[in-house]
Write a protein that holds these residues in place. Structure first.
Motif, PDB file in Angstrom:
ATOM      1  N   GLN A 171       7.685  15.427 -19.861  1.00  0.00           N
ATOM      2  CA  GLN A 171       6.683  15.022 -20.851  1.00  0.00           C
ATOM      3  C   GLN A 171       5.903  13.806 -20.351  1.00  0.00           C
ATOM      4  O   GLN A 171       4.690  13.713 -20.532  1.00  0.00           O
ATOM      5  N   PHE A 172       6.635  12.889 -19.706  1.00  0.00           N
ATOM      6  CA  PHE A 172       5.987  11.707 -19.135  1.00  0.00           C
ATOM      7  C   PHE A 172       4.928  12.125 -18.117  1.00  0.00           C
ATOM      8  O   PHE A 172       3.803  11.601 -18.104  1.00  0.00           O
ATOM      9  N   GLU A 173       5.297  13.087 -17.281  1.00  0.00           N
ATOM     10  CA  GLU A 173       4.367  13.593 -16.263  1.00  0.00           C
ATOM     11  C   GLU A 173       3.133  14.227 -16.919  1.00  0.00           C
ATOM     12  O   GLU A 173       1.998  13.984 -16.487  1.00  0.00           O
ATOM     13  N   LEU A 178       1.236   5.495  -4.699  1.00  0.00           N
ATOM     14  CA  LEU A 178       1.759   4.458  -5.585  1.00  0.00           C
ATOM     15  C   LEU A 178       1.294   3.071  -5.143  1.00  0.00           C
ATOM     16  O   LEU A 178       0.998   2.211  -5.981  1.00  0.00           O
ATOM     17  N   VAL A 179       1.215   2.877  -3.841  1.00  0.00           N
ATOM     18  CA  VAL A 179       0.730   1.595  -3.318  1.00  0.00           C
ATOM     19  C   VAL A 179      -0.770   1.449  -3.586  1.00  0.00           C
ATOM     20  O   VAL A 179      -1.237   0.393  -4.016  1.00  0.00           O
ATOM     21  N   ASP A 180      -1.518   2.536  -3.378  1.00  0.00           N
ATOM     22  CA  ASP A 180      -2.965   2.491  -3.616  1.00  0.00           C
ATOM     23  C   ASP A 180      -3.295   2.224  -5.081  1.00  0.00           C
ATOM     24  O   ASP A 180      -4.342   1.658  -5.399  1.00  0.00           O
ATOM     25  N   ALA A 181      -2.403   2.655  -5.960  1.00  0.00           N
ATOM     26  CA  ALA A 181      -2.604   2.403  -7.391  1.00  0.00           C
ATOM     27  C   ALA A 181      -2.074   1.024  -7.780  1.00  0.00           C
ATOM     28  O   ALA A 181      -2.127   0.649  -8.955  1.00  0.00           O
ATOM     29  N   ASP A 182      -1.541   0.294  -6.806  1.00  0.00           N
ATOM     30  CA  ASP A 182      -0.990  -1.052  -7.024  1.00  0.00           C
ATOM     31  C   ASP A 182       0.268  -1.065  -7.872  1.00  0.00           C
ATOM     32  O   ASP A 182       0.649  -2.116  -8.397  1.00  0.00           O
ATOM     33  N   LEU A 183       0.886   0.089  -8.018  1.00  0.00           N
ATOM     34  CA  LEU A 183       2.145   0.112  -8.777  1.00  0.00           C
ATOM     35  C   LEU A 183       3.282  -0.374  -7.900  1.00  0.00           C
ATOM     36  O   LEU A 183       4.259  -0.927  -8.393  1.00  0.00           O
ATOM     37  N   LEU A 184       3.145  -0.193  -6.597  1.00  0.00           N
ATOM     38  CA  LEU A 184       4.146  -0.682  -5.651  1.00  0.00           C
ATOM     39  C   LEU A 184       3.498  -1.637  -4.668  1.00  0.00           C
ATOM     40  O   LEU A 184       2.319  -1.487  -4.320  1.00  0.00           O
ATOM     41  N   SER A 206      -2.740   6.368 -13.833  1.00  0.00           N
ATOM     42  CA  SER A 206      -2.264   7.565 -14.535  1.00  0.00           C
ATOM     43  C   SER A 206      -2.023   8.694 -13.547  1.00  0.00           C
ATOM     44  O   SER A 206      -1.020   9.400 -13.628  1.00  0.00           O
ATOM     45  N   LYS A 207      -2.939   8.851 -12.617  1.00  0.00           N
ATOM     46  CA  LYS A 207      -2.793   9.909 -11.617  1.00  0.00           C
ATOM     47  C   LYS A 207      -1.549   9.673 -10.756  1.00  0.00           C
ATOM     48  O   LYS A 207      -0.794  10.603 -10.480  1.00  0.00           O
ATOM     49  N   ALA A 208      -1.341   8.430 -10.392  1.00  0.00           N
ATOM     50  CA  ALA A 208      -0.158   8.108  -9.595  1.00  0.00           C
ATOM     51  C   ALA A 208       1.130   8.424 -10.359  1.00  0.00           C
ATOM     52  O   ALA A 208       2.138   8.807  -9.776  1.00  0.00           O
ATOM     53  N   LEU A 209       1.070   8.287 -11.671  1.00  0.00           N
ATOM     54  CA  LEU A 209       2.255   8.513 -12.508  1.00  0.00           C
ATOM     55  C   LEU A 209       2.428   9.982 -12.896  1.00  0.00           C
ATOM     56  O   LEU A 209       3.390  10.330 -13.568  1.00  0.00           O
ATOM     57  N   SER A 210       1.507  10.829 -12.484  1.00  0.00           N
ATOM     58  CA  SER A 210       1.511  12.206 -12.981  1.00  0.00           C
ATOM     59  C   SER A 210       2.135  13.201 -12.010  1.00  0.00           C
ATOM     60  O   SER A 210       1.683  14.340 -11.909  1.00  0.00           O
ATOM     61  N   ASP A 211       3.159  12.789 -11.326  1.00  0.00           N
ATOM     62  CA  ASP A 211       3.845  13.673 -10.379  1.00  0.00           C
ATOM     63  C   ASP A 211       5.345  13.395 -10.425  1.00  0.00           C
ATOM     64  O   ASP A 211       5.770  12.224 -10.391  1.00  0.00           O
ATOM     65  N   ALA A 212       6.123  14.466 -10.502  1.00  0.00           N
ATOM     66  CA  ALA A 212       7.574  14.338 -10.659  1.00  0.00           C
ATOM     67  C   ALA A 212       8.212  13.538  -9.524  1.00  0.00           C
ATOM     68  O   ALA A 212       9.114  12.723  -9.769  1.00  0.00           O
ATOM     69  N   ASN A 213       7.748  13.735  -8.308  1.00  0.00           N
ATOM     70  CA  ASN A 213       8.343  13.000  -7.187  1.00  0.00           C
ATOM     71  C   ASN A 213       8.043  11.511  -7.262  1.00  0.00           C
ATOM     72  O   ASN A 213       8.909  10.675  -6.979  1.00  0.00           O
ATOM     73  N   ALA A 232      -2.578  13.978 -18.395  1.00  0.00           N
ATOM     74  CA  ALA A 232      -3.633  14.011 -19.413  1.00  0.00           C
ATOM     75  C   ALA A 232      -4.474  12.741 -19.371  1.00  0.00           C
ATOM     76  O   ALA A 232      -5.675  12.761 -19.648  1.00  0.00           O
ATOM     77  N   LEU A 233      -3.850  11.639 -19.014  1.00  0.00           N
ATOM     78  CA  LEU A 233      -4.537  10.348 -18.981  1.00  0.00           C
ATOM     79  C   LEU A 233      -5.271  10.096 -17.667  1.00  0.00           C
ATOM     80  O   LEU A 233      -5.937   9.074 -17.521  1.00  0.00           O
ATOM     81  N   SER A 234      -5.172  11.010 -16.736  1.00  0.00           N
ATOM     82  CA  SER A 234      -5.681  10.740 -15.389  1.00  0.00           C
ATOM     83  C   SER A 234      -7.051  11.356 -15.127  1.00  0.00           C
ATOM     84  O   SER A 234      -7.323  11.811 -14.012  1.00  0.00           O
ATOM     85  N   ASP A 235      -7.884  11.367 -16.118  1.00  0.00           N
ATOM     86  CA  ASP A 235      -9.230  11.914 -15.952  1.00  0.00           C
ATOM     87  C   ASP A 235     -10.220  11.084 -16.770  1.00  0.00           C
ATOM     88  O   ASP A 235      -9.965  10.769 -17.942  1.00  0.00           O
ATOM     89  N   ALA A 236     -11.320  10.747 -16.144  1.00  0.00           N
ATOM     90  CA  ALA A 236     -12.306   9.851 -16.762  1.00  0.00           C
ATOM     91  C   ALA A 236     -12.829  10.396 -18.094  1.00  0.00           C
ATOM     92  O   ALA A 236     -13.000   9.636 -19.054  1.00  0.00           O
TER      93      ALA A 236
END
Lengths: 92, 92
Positions: free
Chosen positions: A5-7, B56-62, B10-17, A12-16
């Motif tokens: 669900q988090f994914e 993740l680094v490019d998104a500054d999360l790491l 958001s995009k960086a967070l939208s992947d299970a890995n 859903a939040l990753s689009d302008a």
DNA sequence: TTTAAATATTCAAATATTTCGATGTATTTA
DNA sequence: TAAATACATCGAAATATTTGAATATTTAAA
């Protein structure tokens, strides 16, 4: 909250365009936004807007309600809070 | 926070890995995680893991730090907090 | 200084997402 | 009931993302 669900919410939040949709709720100072409002605002065709709204609804970020031939959308604060909580847990 | 950065996070967070990578920081109870740890954990080849870490680094999360021929990663709490704040603003 | 280890980059294939034209469905109005 | 309005779905094209094999780079060890 499950990772799946988090994914989905993150996606859903990753689009302008979808971010712009969510921000309409804040700007309007009303708690609901109509589909037609969003169609007017975004520089996209109606099917594209419909697709983006569906993603937000499928992620449970928006709740939709039929009103005649219109559709009203409400921001789902509970899910947004659950997502925020999941993010806070990452910091633990 | 700018919409563009919000979208990127958001995009960086939208992947299970990538979610699994971030969760390693919590599980380890250490504030840093090594690239090699992540390579061992994820069921992906080394180039794929490298690609995900880069996002993740490019998104500054790491934040990455070189240590000899290894790389250490730190969770960027400030950016995570800024992202959470942006989410809270949506509820206004 | 050759070799080995850790990570990055390149390239291509597979897959997923975004977008829109055409069309379908439901509901209201004439 | 016919026409119009609001929204959804389908299908296809364009674009982006994910993945891994091959290879490059950087640093440590022998």
């Amino acid at each position: 909250m499950e990772n799946k669900q988090f994914e989905k919410i993150s996606k859903a939040l990753s689009d302008a365009n979808r971010i712009a949709i969510l921000q309409k709720f804040k700007k309007k100072k009303k708690d609901c936004v109509y589909c037609s409002d969003i169609n007017e605002t975004l520089d996209l065709t109606q099917p594209s807007v419909s697709h983006h709204l569906k993603q937000l609804v499928d992620a449970d970020l928006l709740i939709s309600e039929k009103e005649g031939r219109n559709i009203k959308y409400f921001l789902n604060d509970e899910v947004l809070d659950a997502y925020i909580q999941a993010l806070n847990l990452l910091k633990a």
